[in-house]
Design an enzyme around this catalytic site. Structure first.
Site, PDB file in Angstrom:
ATOM      1  N   CYS A 376       0.828  -1.207   0.000  1.00  0.00           N
ATOM      2  CA  CYS A 376       0.000   0.000   0.000  1.00  0.00           C
ATOM      3  C   CYS A 376       0.867   1.263   0.000  1.00  0.00           C
ATOM      4  O   CYS A 376       0.541   2.267   0.649  1.00  0.00           O
ATOM      5  CB  CYS A 376      -0.957   0.000   1.189  1.00  0.00           C
ATOM      6  SG  CYS A 376      -2.233  -1.275   1.063  1.00  0.00           S
ATOM      7  N   ALA A 377       1.971   1.185  -0.743  1.00  0.00           N
ATOM      8  CA  ALA A 377       2.864   2.333  -0.938  1.00  0.00           C
ATOM      9  C   ALA A 377       3.410   2.222  -2.359  1.00  0.00           C
ATOM     10  O   ALA A 377       4.616   2.192  -2.581  1.00  0.00           O
ATOM     11  CB  ALA A 377       3.983   2.329   0.089  1.00  0.00           C
TER      12      ALA A 377
END
Length: 453
Positions: A376-377
């Site tokens: 999630c980056a």
């Protein structure tokens, strides 16, 4: 080694008791093994102390801020005492507000809703999506990934120097990367922000479980973090900091608890007077168990002593880094370089391996739980992997068969509850998989790499 040194090392190496420490899992190659939970950056196991405290309170569970009965009064006191405990843990200023939320993501979305009109937001592309994405309704300036802490400060300095000095501005920055574990120069970034009339919010989801965090010492305006990263059960989070923007913003949720008074208007509608306290953004029945569990975790970590916890974590980081350095096929991902200080989070890729395949083999053949994907980056991992922005990849395992090249990495993360044996088993497993390959065959199912049956 002297007796005193041995005692010192032993005290540093003693993990805090956590739930699941004795859980065994089956191996595809036969037999069972104690599960090695090395995915703390996603969700840390709850401390046994926290679970015991919650269990002791459970029989006295009652409505909060609503009832005259004894259990309701007890629960209300417990909820508000939890607020004070967490504020003390964060070293908040006397006039700060502390709002209980669902998570870091929820906290930052709440703050995004509270931004003054015309506010400009500055955020590095290296942020977790929780702090990268909530600002879509504001004027957002995305800053390129820095390659040193000093470059991060200079990049922000330039960006703020070019902004409209008359409007409100907010800087959002992580305290420790959820991908590389590297510590960011928060105090220096806060000084730059304030020098240019901007405010700053700290995403402490990965920092607070590993290091002491002081709102006053770091001089940040707000701080956000999640309970499930801080050794508390799921479903609770915190936003703490300056009260003014929160007091003047429309309530994050409209409903009971947020409203002080509701009356009918002559035109047939309703008029609402909202609270100005933290209750303004805590509509509905609050998650008293979640708030209490965060407070219990704060107490447990404080009593254990962060100096000891940090020393022990550095000991584990050194074990992992030294072990991975002995495997030439492994490349550890880093923004600031190998010597940058970090928390117990490291991401890496293995030459010749699909990262999802490697993570699946660690689980199925060694009983080791890690994370694979883009964490999630996405922009940060793409930068670290040197990929084209259009290269396919997703948050989680990509649709790629074992052995196929894909855009993803492997993350190992640990903390206060991790025994030495878990990181030693991990390093051994990495070495064996790279040298000998997987002992089992794997296939992709529903986006996950799983053992073939």
């Amino acid at each position: 080694m002297s007796v005193s040194t041995a005692v010192s090392v032993q005290s540093v190496c003693a993990p805090l008791p956590v739930l699941g420490r004795d859980v065994t899992v089956p191996l595809v190659t036969g037999g069972e093994v104690t599960y090695a939970a090395l995915d703390y950056a996603a969700s840390a196991p709850a401390l046994q102390r926290v679970w015991d405290d919650v269990a002791a309170y459970a029989p006295y569970y009652g409505s909060v801020h609503r009832g005259a009965g004894y259990l309701s009064q007890l629960s209300t006191d417990l909820f508000e005492n939890a607020r004070r405990t967490v504020a003390e843990f964060l070293d908040c200023r006397p006039d700060d507000q502390l709002v209980f939320t669902r998570s870091t993501t929820d906290s930052l979305n709440l703050l995004a809703r509270a931004l003054p009109t015309g506010c400009q937001v500055f955020v590095f592309e290296t942020e977790h999506h929780a702090s990268l994405l909530p600002w879509q309704d504001a004027r957002v300036s995305y800053l390129d990934a820095p390659r040193t802490p000093g470059q991060a400060v200079r990049t922000l300095e330039r960006a703020l120097a070019e902004r409209d000095p008359h409007g409100p501005a907010l800087v959002c920055v992580t305290g420790a990367s959820n991908v590389t574990g590297e510590l960011w120069p928060v105090r220096e970034l806060a000084a730059v922000a304030h020098a240019h009339g901007a405010r700053i919010v700290l995403d402490a989801a990965q920092l607070a479980p590993h290091h002491p965090v002081s709102v006053r010492d770091l001089d940040v305006d707000w701080i956000a973090f999640s309970g499930h990263k801080l050794y508390a059960p799921f479903g609770s989070g915190v936003l703490a900091g300056r009260a003014d923007w929160l007091r003047t913003a429309e309530p994050y949720l409209a409903g009971g608890g947020a409203s002080r008074r509701v009356t009918r208007r002559e035109d047939g509608g309703v008029a609402v007077e909202w609270h100005e306290s933290a209750a303004r953004h805590e509509a509905g029945s609050p998650n008293v168990i979640g708030a209490y569990s965060i407070a219990a975790a704060c107490k447990a970590l404080t009593e254990a002593g962060f100096e000891t916890l940090v020393a022990r974590e550095r000991h584990l980081i050194a074990k992992v880094r030294e072990g991975l350095a002995e495997v030439p096929e492994v490349r550890v991902l880093s923004l600031f370089g190998d010597d940058a200080p970090r928390v117990g989070v490291l991401s890496f890729v293995v030459e010749g391996w699909n990262s999802s395949h490697f993570a699946a083999a660690l689980s199925a053949e060694y009983g080791i739980g890690v994370r694979d994907g883009l964490f999630c980056a996405h922009p940060l991992v793409r930068t670290l992997l040197g990929s084209d922005p259009g290269t396919q990849g997703e948050c989680g395992a990509p649709e790629a068969a074992p052995g196929e090249k894909s855009l993803n990495a492997i993350r190992v993360s640990f903390g206060a509850g991790t025994p030495d044996e878990h990181v030693e088993r991990f390093v051994t497993a990495v070495r064996e998989l790279v040298a000998d390959g997987a002992k089992w065959s794997y296939r992709t199912e529903d986006g996950r790499c799983v053992p073939a049956v």
